[in-house]
Design an enzyme around this catalytic site. Structure first.
Site, short mmCIF file in Angstrom:
data_model
loop_
_atom_site.label_atom_id
_atom_site.label_comp_id
_atom_site.label_asym_id
_atom_site.label_seq_id
_atom_site.Cartn_x
_atom_site.Cartn_y
_atom_site.Cartn_z
N GLY A 46 0.80 -1.22 0.00
CA GLY A 46 0.00 0.00 0.00
C GLY A 46 0.83 1.27 0.00
O GLY A 46 1.95 1.32 -0.52
N SER A 47 0.30 2.31 0.65
CA SER A 47 0.79 3.68 0.49
C SER A 47 2.16 3.97 1.08
O SER A 47 2.68 5.07 0.90
CB SER A 47 -0.23 4.65 1.13
OG SER A 47 -1.47 4.54 0.47
N THR A 48 2.75 3.03 1.78
CA THR A 48 4.09 3.29 2.32
C THR A 48 5.10 3.58 1.22
O THR A 48 6.13 4.21 1.48
CB THR A 48 4.58 2.08 3.15
OG1 THR A 48 4.32 0.88 2.43
CG2 THR A 48 3.89 2.03 4.50
#
Length: 690
Positions: free
Chosen positions: A390-392
């Site tokens: 995801g957004s990491t």
């Protein structure tokens, strides 16, 4: 009268001929013996006195392992042992020695198989075994229609259960010892017994060594773990004397001077650093006559213990993080939507040296015996398993956007959703307004990353129209850039079996949008740790490592020996970007945790150590152990991740948290990544003060 005289005269003549013949034969024999003695005598004498020199290597203790504070993690505990070295003895001699030794020691028989018993019965009853072969079978053997192996197999098959019961308990002990004798290789010491050996057994065997050819008493070593199961999967295993050298690497180890029954590291650190930990065996040269009997023994070299490993791991920190993961996993399992939740991973790394301070993984399994769910160590999963994170990864997306010219510092986009023809709308978790790249990181805007990706692909976006790219290399460009941070590539950690992750194969434009928000390719917790360390230190991708030093074996009075080699920090590559670009991403990460509206602010806003980082949530498909038992196709699950470092200005620790399959269902977000991450960071700084 005249005829009688003639007969008498022939008798002396024949006698003379007989005497002469005997004389001639003896003369030939004497000449032949003399010829053999004079011409070949020296050769026969050399054959008679022929000797063979055989070198025997005796094992030494393996090197120890310490944590970064020189506390022993893996040790050697001495064990009394009785060994046997086959110096060319016959089967009869082996059996006689086994019978004598059985009268002096107790030997368990649990490893004796039915086949062992049948072989033993044939050895003890050769005539009765021979009677089990019929005349017809002997005829077939003579006609070469049956082989020796065929006849032996028939003998074994025809031994009855009643005949096997003739083997007494004492015979079983003899057989167990005899089996150990035969397991060894010629001139290679074989362990006969090294468990529960009593002082009395050592004493009586030592007293009777003269009548026990090949038998000896010695000290064996066993690996022990003062920290019990903590990090044990990472430390690795060593083969036992029965396993010996792994078959797939037999030739390699033999070329290195190993014996076939030597114990070697077979996994992880024990395997990776086998050449360091093994040490140097003591060597004795045995001189044998042509019958194989040892007539002289000369020591060649003394043994030298293996070198020790000092790890980068802080075991207090490691144990504390293990407990945190266990606590949070058990707590999460009580919440709705967590049927599939069963694991979590944490890596702590020094961002400037690459030293791994802790690497923890825990996994829930169902005990087949009790039916209960148990928690086991899965530290290996931090670099051998990969997931959508995801957004990491959005920090890498922004920096790639800068580098390719897709965006520049201050570029803004509206957070309205992206609608490509014939596909569902792609949007952020909420409408976030007009954003620049810093606020996009702070609030975790998916749409900002989509627009950045479209520009990198040289595409033109119109609402509900097809999206095409004029840059066919967009996927490669982004992946190569991500790899420069450590995402989707090997980190170089000094452990075997590291996985790089799965790369999606489709090049449709929509998947490029998924790639830049961490929902297409898969990454490991170790890759996330290297990635966030690269951002924390300003652009150097450091090679992670778990071995800090190699030290020589200590003297009798020292606990830790002198340094043999230090593992210096290694920069794998440097990000070719402006310092201003890196600073802006660092500012965005700081706002994520320290400014209201940041996606991690509620958990880290009051932390005194000035954290910075990025959260991540990825929709993924479940492929775990319960897939077959689910009864139907499992629903999409959500992976949670978190990367961070602290302090934000002069970072000393970087962190990656990964919780695969954390929950199912949009309303069941349990924030396990943030709960674990906050406790881990708090624990690090608390232990640092102590």
């Amino acid at each position: 009268m005249e005829q009688q005289k003639k007969k008498k005269s022939h008798f002396p003549f024949r006698l003379n001929v007989l005497f002469f013949s005997v004389f001639l034969l003896f003369s030939i024999l004497i000449l032949r013996l003399g010829f053999v003695q004079i011409v070949y005598g020296e050769n026969f004498k050399r054959d008679l006195e022929r000797k063979e020199a055989i070198t025997i290597s005796n094992p030494v203790p393996r090197g120890k392992m310490f944590d970064r504070h020189y506390r022993v993690i893996v040790n050697n505990t001495p064990r009394k042992a009785i060994t046997f070295t086959n110096q060319g003895y016959s089967q009869t001699e082996l059996l006689e020695t086994a019978e004598k030794l059985a009268g002096l020691i107790e030997k368990t028989t649990e490893k004796v198989t039915d086949r062992d018993q049948r072989d033993f019965w044939v050895l003890k009853n050769p005539k009765r075994a021979e009677e089990k072969i019929t005349k017809q079978e002997h005829a077939l053997y003579t006609a070469k229609k049956l082989s020796d192996i065929d006849l032996y197999r028939l003998k074994l098959e025809r031994i009855t259960e009643a005949e096997l019961k003739e083997i007494s308990d004492r015979d079983m002990e003899v057989l167990a010892i005899y089996k150990e004798f035969n397991n060894g290789y010629k001139f290679s010491p074989q362990i006969v017994k090294n468990e529960h050996v009593t002082d009395h057994e050592i004493a009586v065997v030592s007293e009777n060594l003269q009548s026990l050819p090949g038998v000896d008493t010695t000290t064996d070593w066993e690996r022990t773990y003062p920290f019990d199961l903590t990090l044990k999967s990472l430390l690795g295993k060593v083969t036992n004397s029965e396993e010996g050298l792994p078959a797939e690497q037999l030739e390699y180890y033999l070329s290195k001077g190993y014996n076939r029954n030597d114990r070697v590291g077979k996994s992880q650190l024990e395997f990776q650093y086998e050449e360091i930990l093994r040490g140097y065996k003591s060597k004795i040269r045995n001189v044998t006559d042509k019958s194989g009997n040892v007539i002289e023994s000369h020591p060649i070299t003394d043994g030298k213990n293996g070198k020790d490993l000092v790890l980068t791991i802080d075991m207090d920190l490691q144990k504390a993080i293990d407990r945190i993961i266990e606590d949070e996993l058990w707590a999460v399992k009580k919440l709705p939507g967590t049927v599939l939740t069963d694991r979590a991973y944490v890596v702590l790394m020094d961002p400037f040296t690459g030293e791994i301070l802790a690497m923890s993984g825990k996994k829930m399994i169902k005990n087949p015996d009790t039916g209960r769910t148990e928690m086991i160590d899965d530290a290996l999963g931090t670099f051998t398993t990969t997931y959508n994170v995801g957004s990491t990864v959005k920090g890498a997306t922004i920096l790639t956007g800068y580098k390719t010219g897709a965006i520049s510092p201050g570029t803004t986009f509206d957070d309205s959703g992206i609608k490509i023809k014939d596909t569902p709308i792609k949007k952020s978790y909420a409408y976030l307004g007009r954003l620049n790249e810093i606020s996009a990181l702070k609030k975790s805007s998916n749409v900002y990353m989509f627009h950045t990706a479209i520009r990198m692909g040289k595409g033109h976006y119109e609402y509900d129209k097809p999206l095409n790219f004029n840059n066919p290399m967009a996927f490669e460009t982004i992946r190569n850039s991500f790899a420069s941070f450590g995402l989707g590539t090997r980190t170089g950690i000094d452990l075997p079996n590291e996985q790089t992750g799965f790369k999606g194969t489709s090049k449709l434009p929509g998947y490029l949008l998924d790639l830049v928000i961490g929902q297409y390719d898969t990454y490991s917790a170790m890759q996330l740790a290297q990635y966030i360390s690269t951002i924390a230190n300003g652009g150097n991708r450091m090679q992670p490592h778990v071995v800090k030093e190699i030290r020589n074996a200590p003297s009798d009075t020292d606990e830790v020996g002198p340094v043999f080699q230090e593992m210096n920090p290694k920069v794998l590559n440097t990000i070719d970007m402006k310092k201003e670009w890196m600073n802006r991403v660092q500012i965005g990460f700081k706002k994520v945790m320290q400014e209201p509206g940041g996606t991690a602010y509620k958990f880290f806003g009051n932390a005194r150590y000035s954290p910075a980082g990025k959260t991540g949530t990825a929709e993924a498909f479940y492929d775990g152990p319960f897939r077959k038992n689910y009864g139907k196709e499992p629903p999409p699950v959500m992976n949670l991740s978190l990367v961070g470092y602290a302090p934000s200005t002069h970072p000393e620790v970087a962190m990656a948290v990964l919780v695969p399959w954390a929950y199912q269902g949009e309303k069941n977000d349990n924030r396990a990544n943030l709960k674990i991450g906050r406790r881990v960071m708090d624990t690090y700084f608390r232990l640092k003060k102590q």
